[in-house]
Design a protein around this motif. Sequence first.
Motif, PDB file in Angstrom:
ATOM      1  N   SER A   1       5.930   5.527   3.925  1.00 34.43           N
ATOM      2  CA  SER A   1       4.566   5.043   4.116  1.00 34.43           C
ATOM      3  C   SER A   1       4.260   4.088   2.961  1.00 34.43           C
ATOM      4  CB  SER A   1       3.576   6.209   4.126  1.00 34.43           C
ATOM      5  OG  SER A   1       2.252   5.750   4.305  1.00 34.43           O
ATOM      6  N   ILE A   2       3.917   2.842   3.304  1.00 33.45           N
ATOM      7  CA  ILE A   2       3.803   1.809   2.285  1.00 33.45           C
ATOM      8  C   ILE A   2       2.510   1.022   2.480  1.00 33.45           C
ATOM      9  CG2 ILE A   2       4.864  -0.278   1.321  1.00 33.45           C
ATOM     10  CD1 ILE A   2       7.550   0.813   2.531  1.00 33.45           C
ATOM     11  N   TYR A   3       1.653   1.021   1.467  1.00 28.14           N
ATOM     12  CA  TYR A   3       0.465   0.173   1.460  1.00 28.14           C
ATOM     13  C   TYR A   3       0.819  -1.146   0.780  1.00 28.14           C
ATOM     14  CZ  TYR A   3      -2.232   4.376   2.594  1.00 28.14           C
ATOM     15  OH  TYR A   3      -2.715   5.495   3.204  1.00 28.14           O
TER      16      TYR A   3
ATOM     17  N   VAL B   1      -4.267   1.118  -5.241  1.00 27.63           N
ATOM     18  CA  VAL B   1      -4.149   2.108  -6.318  1.00 27.63           C
ATOM     19  C   VAL B   1      -4.908   3.375  -5.956  1.00 27.63           C
ATOM     20  CG1 VAL B   1      -4.727   2.590  -8.730  1.00 27.63           C
ATOM     21  CG2 VAL B   1      -3.792   0.353  -8.106  1.00 27.63           C
ATOM     22  N   GLN B   2      -6.120   3.214  -5.465  1.00 24.23           N
ATOM     23  CA  GLN B   2      -6.942   4.370  -5.101  1.00 24.23           C
ATOM     24  C   GLN B   2      -6.280   5.180  -3.979  1.00 24.23           C
ATOM     25  OE1 GLN B   2     -11.018   3.402  -4.173  1.00 24.23           O
ATOM     26  NE2 GLN B   2     -11.369   5.351  -3.136  1.00 24.23           N
ATOM     27  N   ARG B   3      -5.704   4.488  -2.998  1.00 23.41           N
ATOM     28  CA  ARG B   3      -5.083   5.185  -1.871  1.00 23.41           C
ATOM     29  C   ARG B   3      -3.867   5.987  -2.322  1.00 23.41           C
ATOM     30  NH1 ARG B   3      -5.456   1.070   3.359  1.00 23.41           N
ATOM     31  NH2 ARG B   3      -7.733   0.960   3.404  1.00 23.41           N
TER      32      ARG B   3
ATOM     33  N   LEU C   1      -0.339  -1.634 -12.618  1.00 24.31           N
ATOM     34  CA  LEU C   1       0.411  -0.504 -13.150  1.00 24.31           C
ATOM     35  C   LEU C   1      -0.002  -0.250 -14.595  1.00 24.31           C
ATOM     36  CD1 LEU C   1       2.792   1.531 -12.663  1.00 24.31           C
ATOM     37  CD2 LEU C   1       4.288  -0.237 -13.616  1.00 24.31           C
ATOM     38  N   VAL C   2      -0.130  -1.335 -15.357  1.00 24.90           N
ATOM     39  CA  VAL C   2      -0.540  -1.236 -16.764  1.00 24.90           C
ATOM     40  C   VAL C   2      -1.922  -0.604 -16.887  1.00 24.90           C
ATOM     41  CG1 VAL C   2      -1.158  -2.605 -18.811  1.00 24.90           C
ATOM     42  CG2 VAL C   2       0.889  -3.173 -17.503  1.00 24.90           C
ATOM     43  N   GLU C   3      -2.802  -0.951 -15.958  1.00 25.73           N
ATOM     44  CA  GLU C   3      -4.177  -0.462 -16.017  1.00 25.73           C
ATOM     45  C   GLU C   3      -4.318   0.990 -15.553  1.00 25.73           C
ATOM     46  OE1 GLU C   3      -7.349  -2.528 -16.907  1.00 25.73           O
ATOM     47  OE2 GLU C   3      -5.530  -2.898 -18.076  1.00 25.73           O
ATOM     48  N   ASN C   4      -3.275   1.536 -14.911  1.00 25.67           N
ATOM     49  CA  ASN C   4      -3.351   2.906 -14.363  1.00 25.67           C
ATOM     50  C   ASN C   4      -2.109   3.721 -14.737  1.00 25.67           C
ATOM     51  OD1 ASN C   4      -5.817   2.753 -12.288  1.00 25.67           O
ATOM     52  ND2 ASN C   4      -4.652   0.844 -12.106  1.00 25.67           N
TER      53      ASN C   4
ATOM     54  N   ASP D   1      -1.592   6.617 -16.104  1.00 25.22           N
ATOM     55  CA  ASP D   1      -1.587   8.057 -15.863  1.00 25.22           C
ATOM     56  C   ASP D   1      -1.517   8.387 -14.372  1.00 25.22           C
ATOM     57  OD1 ASP D   1      -1.793   8.565 -18.593  1.00 25.22           O
ATOM     58  OD2 ASP D   1      -3.987   8.487 -18.529  1.00 25.22           O
ATOM     59  N   ALA D   2      -2.047   7.504 -13.546  1.00 32.61           N
ATOM     60  CA  ALA D   2      -2.122   7.781 -12.118  1.00 32.61           C
ATOM     61  C   ALA D   2      -0.874   7.343 -11.359  1.00 32.61           C
ATOM     62  CB  ALA D   2      -3.346   7.095 -11.508  1.00 32.61           C
ATOM     63  N   LEU D   3      -0.175   6.325 -11.872  1.00 35.68           N
ATOM     64  CA  LEU D   3       0.914   5.708 -11.109  1.00 35.68           C
ATOM     65  C   LEU D   3       2.249   5.771 -11.829  1.00 35.68           C
ATOM     66  CD1 LEU D   3      -0.883   2.428  -9.959  1.00 35.68           C
ATOM     67  CD2 LEU D   3      -0.651   4.565  -8.679  1.00 35.68           C
ATOM     68  N   GLY D   4       3.304   5.792 -11.032  1.00 30.63           N
ATOM     69  CA  GLY D   4       4.657   5.645 -11.546  1.00 30.63           C
ATOM     70  C   GLY D   4       5.381   4.624 -10.693  1.00 30.63           C
ATOM     71  N   ALA D   5       6.158   3.755 -11.306  1.00 31.45           N
ATOM     72  CA  ALA D   5       6.826   2.682 -10.570  1.00 31.45           C
ATOM     73  C   ALA D   5       8.302   2.998 -10.362  1.00 31.45           C
ATOM     74  CB  ALA D   5       6.684   1.363 -11.305  1.00 31.45           C
ATOM     75  N   SER D   6       8.826   2.567  -9.230  1.00 30.03           N
ATOM     76  CA  SER D   6      10.247   2.717  -8.950  1.00 30.03           C
ATOM     77  C   SER D   6      11.036   1.662  -9.709  1.00 30.03           C
ATOM     78  CB  SER D   6      10.513   2.546  -7.458  1.00 30.03           C
ATOM     79  OG  SER D   6       9.777   3.467  -6.709  1.00 30.03           O
ATOM     80  N   SER D   7      12.229   2.036 -10.145  1.00 24.72           N
ATOM     81  CA  SER D   7      13.180   1.051 -10.653  1.00 24.72           C
ATOM     82  C   SER D   7      13.822   0.357  -9.458  1.00 24.72           C
ATOM     83  CB  SER D   7      14.255   1.723 -11.506  1.00 24.72           C
ATOM     84  OG  SER D   7      13.695   2.328 -12.650  1.00 24.72           O
ATOM     85  N   ILE D   8      14.136  -0.908  -9.635  1.00 20.01           N
ATOM     86  CA  ILE D   8      14.821  -1.675  -8.595  1.00 20.01           C
ATOM     87  C   ILE D   8      16.162  -2.138  -9.168  1.00 20.01           C
ATOM     88  CG2 ILE D   8      14.701  -3.619  -7.004  1.00 20.01           C
ATOM     89  CD1 ILE D   8      12.493  -1.567  -6.520  1.00 20.01           C
ATOM     90  N   GLU D   9      17.242  -1.763  -8.486  1.00 23.08           N
ATOM     91  CA  GLU D   9      18.597  -2.066  -8.981  1.00 23.08           C
ATOM     92  C   GLU D   9      18.796  -1.543 -10.406  1.00 23.08           C
ATOM     93  OE1 GLU D   9      20.919  -3.131  -7.137  1.00 23.08           O
ATOM     94  OE2 GLU D   9      19.915  -4.083  -5.424  1.00 23.08           O
TER      95      GLU D   9
END
Length: 341
Positions: free
Chosen positions: A171-173, A225-227, A243-246, A248-256
């Motif tokens: 599921s991708i926004y 971000v909210q969703r 991502l920088v602004e959030n 604590d709420a978000l984590g990003a995937s590594s790509i390659e």
Amino acid sequence: MNRILKSRTFKTTVIAAAVVGVAGVAQARDQIRIVGSSTVYPFASYVTEEFGATTEYPTPVIESTGSGGGIRLFCNGVGEGTPDISNASRRIKASELERCAENGVTDVTEVKIGSDGIVFAQSSENEEMDLTLEQLFLAVAAQVPVDGELVDNPYTNWSDIDSSLPDREISIYGPPSTSGTRDAFEELAMEVPSEEMEAYGGEGYTEIRSDGVYIDAGENDNLIVQRLTEDTNAFGIFGYSFLVENPDALGASSIEGVAPEAEAISAGDYPIARSLFFYVKNQHAEDVPPLYDYVDMFISEAMIGEGGYLMDIGLIPLPEAERETTRQKVADRASLQVSDL
């Protein structure tokens, strides 16, 4: 330059520039009108607030329309009813600049302000994922190769793509078709890997699936971000600054195997990195006196340099030599040509 108060509350009034004033004839005014990219919006908003607070001119009016939507408004013509600046999270297209010229917008300066990475993020409640470009492509493409044939995308769970990935619903926004982030994502995360897949015949494939797995979340990246904080199974596609602004709420995937971090994006090691721009309508400079005062503030070292204020909210600075090149282009009022694109 006096140090800028980072805690200043943004007060920018958001008004659609395309419908303000009388169209057709330029009239002298002191308020700059800006449209365009939602990714560039936080940076431009910071500068507009500082400009309104520290100069004799009113705070510029700015609207987040998406890169494509902003350029379309910008290229509608010259005059009171058209914007002075269009922000963009991808470079203007030759066809767009040609349309500008057809509508009388014949003198445009391109201003590159920094770099950005497109992140594929999720709620920080989940374990981080490391995806290849091919796996990401297979999650979002409308048609994918199965047994050597292109078929409508059958993948509903990440584990359907690769057994090493979680058995979790895809599921991708993501941004809409008018967004520069969408354009850059299609080019970097779809066209690039699909060119290496035999089923596509060496041609880049960029059609995003429309079966409900990819959800068009509009131009406001803060809503994505909210969703993600509410729908913890989902992923979102947006610019690095959010991502920088959030954190604590978000984590990003590594790509390659590369995480979306400032150094990796600036060095070009992160696979989904792009440049950020804005475009200035030089034909408005005489009738909008503060236009280039604003531009000069935006491209100052205090804003876009190493340790600059925009770096604090996620802008990744250009190399010093490239920043100087940008300033020289602005000083020369360099007019962008279709042959440059």
